[in-house]
Design a protein around this motif. Sequence first.
Motif, mmCIF file in Angstrom:
data_model
loop_
_atom_site.group_PDB
_atom_site.id
_atom_site.type_symbol
_atom_site.label_atom_id
_atom_site.label_comp_id
_atom_site.label_asym_id
_atom_site.label_seq_id
_atom_site.Cartn_x
_atom_site.Cartn_y
_atom_site.Cartn_z
ATOM 1 N N ARG A 61 44.515 48.003 52.413
ATOM 2 C CA ARG A 61 45.934 48.203 52.698
ATOM 3 C C ARG A 61 46.155 48.015 54.195
ATOM 4 N NH1 ARG A 61 47.851 51.276 47.949
ATOM 5 N NH2 ARG A 61 46.028 52.198 46.973
ATOM 6 N N ASP A 62 47.156 47.232 54.536
ATOM 7 C CA ASP A 62 47.473 46.949 55.929
ATOM 8 C C ASP A 62 48.956 47.210 56.133
ATOM 9 O OD1 ASP A 62 47.940 45.906 58.450
ATOM 10 O OD2 ASP A 62 46.771 44.090 58.114
ATOM 11 N N ALA A 63 49.290 48.051 57.092
ATOM 12 C CA ALA A 63 50.684 48.422 57.337
ATOM 13 C C ALA A 63 51.555 47.217 57.705
ATOM 14 C CB ALA A 63 50.754 49.470 58.448
ATOM 15 N N GLU A 64 50.951 46.155 58.193
ATOM 16 C CA GLU A 64 51.707 44.967 58.590
ATOM 17 C C GLU A 64 52.068 44.067 57.408
ATOM 18 O OE1 GLU A 64 49.823 42.835 61.703
ATOM 19 O OE2 GLU A 64 49.537 44.609 62.932
ATOM 20 N N HIS A 65 51.456 44.297 56.258
ATOM 21 C CA HIS A 65 51.701 43.446 55.090
ATOM 22 C C HIS A 65 52.357 44.243 53.970
ATOM 23 C CE1 HIS A 65 48.462 41.360 57.270
ATOM 24 N NE2 HIS A 65 49.142 40.289 56.909
ATOM 25 N N SER A 66 53.147 43.557 53.175
ATOM 26 C CA SER A 66 53.840 44.201 52.056
ATOM 27 C C SER A 66 52.930 44.423 50.853
ATOM 28 C CB SER A 66 55.027 43.344 51.612
ATOM 29 O OG SER A 66 55.936 43.173 52.658
ATOM 30 N N PHE A 67 51.852 43.650 50.785
ATOM 31 C CA PHE A 67 50.976 43.703 49.622
ATOM 32 C C PHE A 67 49.584 44.191 49.996
ATOM 33 C CE2 PHE A 67 54.001 40.237 48.668
ATOM 34 C CZ PHE A 67 54.614 40.806 47.578
ATOM 35 N N ALA A 68 48.941 44.888 49.051
ATOM 36 C CA ALA A 68 47.557 45.322 49.216
ATOM 37 C C ALA A 68 46.645 44.238 48.651
ATOM 38 C CB ALA A 68 47.323 46.631 48.468
ATOM 39 N N ARG A 69 45.429 44.194 49.137
ATOM 40 C CA ARG A 69 44.418 43.296 48.567
ATOM 41 C C ARG A 69 43.523 44.160 47.696
ATOM 42 N NH1 ARG A 69 39.181 40.828 50.344
ATOM 43 N NH2 ARG A 69 39.040 38.945 49.084
ATOM 44 N N VAL A 70 43.507 43.881 46.402
ATOM 45 C CA VAL A 70 42.739 44.673 45.445
ATOM 46 C C VAL A 70 41.636 43.782 44.876
ATOM 47 C CG1 VAL A 70 42.837 46.041 43.332
ATOM 48 C CG2 VAL A 70 44.802 46.013 44.889
ATOM 49 N N VAL A 71 40.387 44.144 45.147
ATOM 50 C CA VAL A 71 39.237 43.379 44.682
ATOM 51 C C VAL A 71 38.644 44.097 43.479
ATOM 52 C CG1 VAL A 71 36.950 42.493 45.295
ATOM 53 C CG2 VAL A 71 38.779 42.548 47.009
ATOM 54 N N CYS A 72 38.394 43.333 42.412
ATOM 55 C CA CYS A 72 37.926 43.912 41.155
ATOM 56 C C CYS A 72 36.631 43.254 40.699
ATOM 57 C CB CYS A 72 38.972 43.711 40.068
ATOM 58 S SG CYS A 72 40.600 44.322 40.511
ATOM 59 N N LYS A 73 35.838 44.016 39.971
ATOM 60 C CA LYS A 73 34.627 43.482 39.357
ATOM 61 C C LYS A 73 34.897 43.322 37.873
ATOM 62 C CE LYS A 73 29.764 44.295 38.628
ATOM 63 N NZ LYS A 73 28.634 45.196 38.817
ATOM 64 N N PRO A 74 34.725 42.114 37.337
ATOM 65 C CA PRO A 74 34.991 41.881 35.914
ATOM 66 C C PRO A 74 34.187 42.810 35.012
ATOM 67 C CG PRO A 74 34.642 39.813 37.052
ATOM 68 C CD PRO A 74 34.277 40.910 38.013
ATOM 69 N N ALA A 75 34.797 43.272 33.945
ATOM 70 C CA ALA A 75 34.128 44.155 32.993
ATOM 71 C C ALA A 75 33.089 43.387 32.178
ATOM 72 C CB ALA A 75 35.153 44.801 32.058
ATOM 73 N N ALA A 76 33.379 42.131 31.885
ATOM 74 C CA ALA A 76 32.437 41.302 31.130
ATOM 75 C C ALA A 76 31.390 40.749 32.081
ATOM 76 C CB ALA A 76 33.175 40.149 30.456
ATOM 77 N N GLY A 77 30.219 40.492 31.578
ATOM 78 C CA GLY A 77 29.150 39.936 32.404
ATOM 79 C C GLY A 77 29.323 38.447 32.592
ATOM 80 N N VAL A 78 30.381 38.055 33.283
ATOM 81 C CA VAL A 78 30.655 36.626 33.438
ATOM 82 C C VAL A 78 29.557 35.907 34.210
ATOM 83 C CG1 VAL A 78 33.148 36.830 33.209
ATOM 84 C CG2 VAL A 78 32.111 37.064 35.453
ATOM 85 N N ASP A 79 28.798 36.629 35.004
ATOM 86 C CA ASP A 79 27.706 36.014 35.743
ATOM 87 C C ASP A 79 26.447 35.870 34.892
ATOM 88 O OD1 ASP A 79 27.371 38.765 35.604
ATOM 89 O OD2 ASP A 79 26.272 38.852 37.490
ATOM 90 N N ARG A 80 26.449 36.443 33.691
ATOM 91 C CA ARG A 80 25.281 36.382 32.820
ATOM 92 C C ARG A 80 25.498 35.464 31.620
ATOM 93 N NH1 ARG A 80 25.829 42.058 33.849
ATOM 94 N NH2 ARG A 80 26.879 42.205 31.866
ATOM 95 N N GLY A 81 26.580 34.722 31.629
ATOM 96 C CA GLY A 81 26.888 33.844 30.510
ATOM 97 C C GLY A 81 25.946 32.661 30.435
ATOM 98 N N ARG A 82 25.877 32.063 29.276
ATOM 99 C CA ARG A 82 25.046 30.890 29.081
ATOM 100 C C ARG A 82 25.941 29.670 29.053
ATOM 101 N NH1 ARG A 82 21.537 32.018 23.873
ATOM 102 N NH2 ARG A 82 23.635 31.944 23.065
ATOM 103 N N SER A 83 25.488 28.628 29.660
ATOM 104 C CA SER A 83 26.208 27.341 29.628
ATOM 105 C C SER A 83 25.415 26.371 28.799
ATOM 106 C CB SER A 83 26.368 26.777 31.047
ATOM 107 O OG SER A 83 27.149 27.650 31.812
ATOM 108 N N CYS A 84 26.108 25.627 27.997
ATOM 109 C CA CYS A 84 25.457 24.606 27.175
ATOM 110 C C CYS A 84 26.221 23.314 27.351
ATOM 111 C CB CYS A 84 25.456 25.020 25.699
ATOM 112 S SG CYS A 84 24.720 23.774 24.636
ATOM 113 N N TRP A 85 25.593 22.353 27.959
ATOM 114 C CA TRP A 85 26.214 21.036 28.175
ATOM 115 C C TRP A 85 25.549 20.055 27.241
ATOM 116 C CZ3 TRP A 85 30.445 21.513 30.923
ATOM 117 C CH2 TRP A 85 30.539 22.585 31.804
ATOM 118 N N CYS A 86 26.038 19.955 26.035
ATOM 119 C CA CYS A 86 25.426 19.098 25.022
ATOM 120 C C CYS A 86 25.978 17.704 25.072
ATOM 121 C CB CYS A 86 25.649 19.675 23.637
ATOM 122 S SG CYS A 86 24.989 21.347 23.473
#
Length: 86
Positions: A61-86
């Motif tokens: 939160r910054d008093a000079e800005h109207s908006f807060a920056r909210v950083v979130c960690k995804p609930a799903a394990g998006v970094d553990r997904g499998r990719s298949c390029w067939c």
Amino acid sequence: MQVVRNGLRAVAFGGGPSGCSSCRFMAANAEIQNGDRLVTSGIDGTYPPGLPVALVERIERDAEHSFARVVCKPAAGVDRGRSCWC
């Protein structure tokens, strides 16, 4: 999406290589806290309400800005997904 604790609604955006997401256009004085659970609101009609989306990791939160920056960690394990390029 929606904050479970108080029903506050927000819009989530993906975060790229870090795997984090953010809530944009959240008012600087919005009632959101570290550790808040975020779920789908169901308002768009695409996803049913209550699906886990993310956990709030950091709020800048910054008093000079109207908006807060909210950083979130995804609930799903998006970094553990499998990719298949067939």
